[in-house]
Design a protein around this motif. Sequence first.
Motif, short mmCIF file in Angstrom:
data_model
loop_
_atom_site.label_atom_id
_atom_site.label_comp_id
_atom_site.label_asym_id
_atom_site.label_seq_id
_atom_site.Cartn_x
_atom_site.Cartn_y
_atom_site.Cartn_z
N ILE A 63 -8.75 -17.18 17.33
CA ILE A 63 -7.44 -17.11 17.96
C ILE A 63 -7.49 -17.73 19.36
CG2 ILE A 63 -5.66 -15.55 18.87
CD1 ILE A 63 -6.41 -13.62 16.58
N ALA A 64 -8.55 -17.41 20.09
CA ALA A 64 -8.70 -17.96 21.45
C ALA A 64 -8.77 -19.48 21.41
CB ALA A 64 -9.95 -17.37 22.10
N GLU A 65 -9.51 -20.03 20.45
CA GLU A 65 -9.64 -21.48 20.35
C GLU A 65 -8.31 -22.13 19.96
OE1 GLU A 65 -12.76 -21.89 17.51
OE2 GLU A 65 -14.37 -21.57 18.99
N ARG A 66 -7.59 -21.49 19.04
CA ARG A 66 -6.33 -22.08 18.58
C ARG A 66 -5.26 -22.06 19.68
NH1 ARG A 66 -3.72 -21.06 12.71
NH2 ARG A 66 -5.79 -21.90 12.27
N LEU A 67 -5.23 -20.99 20.48
CA LEU A 67 -4.20 -20.86 21.51
C LEU A 67 -4.68 -21.32 22.89
CD1 LEU A 67 -2.66 -17.38 20.56
CD2 LEU A 67 -1.94 -19.67 19.85
#
Length: 226
Positions: free
Chosen positions: A185-189
Amino acid sequence: MSESAATSPPIRVLVVDDHPMWRDSVARDLAEAGYDVVATAGDGPEAIRRARATSPNVVVLDLNLPKLSGDEVARELVKNDPAVRILVLSASGEQEDVLEAVKAGATGYLVKSASAAELLDAVARTAKGDAVFTPGLAGLVLGEFRRIATAPAPTGSRDPSAPRLTDRETEVLRLVAKGLSYKQIAERLVLSHRTVQNHVQNTLNKLQLHNRVELVRYAIERGLDD
């Protein structure tokens, strides 16, 4: 090791299994990896007593226990301490066992064929609030949640006064419902891992939920996994 990791207290773990050699082996692997194994237990009532006495962050729990089943132990542990995380470590990968464990409060499920490295990683991720499952079992759990979500809802079950989430919290919740880890999630956002954790914790507090598994169920009930 980062400075924050070096100064943070070790994760407190209770290991519950009725086979002494297996129990001792898991406890030894965890201790050697830097976890604080606060206690071990060989049956259900002993697990509940020792959890109350030691307040572990994570309980590594077998399902097939004398006197009380693992599911019953999980329900009691979560009732006594909603913050505790329960990682089931079982010889069974049967659908019924997995679903019953999750319904009882488990936030993760590994089969005993997992490697020591997989177990160590699973305990760390469970402590952070991730839902950790042996490959293939996560889809099974999500599928069951979707089945529950599509069942007719009781009249008046929707609460129009439910807390409002921010756009970012909703966005994070949508990705949680898709089964993504905090890191993904951190990488995507394009956010930090800690920021994602904060959004999830804020959402849990607003919705008065206790763990990521409950959060996934909430999201799926509202169609956020589409």
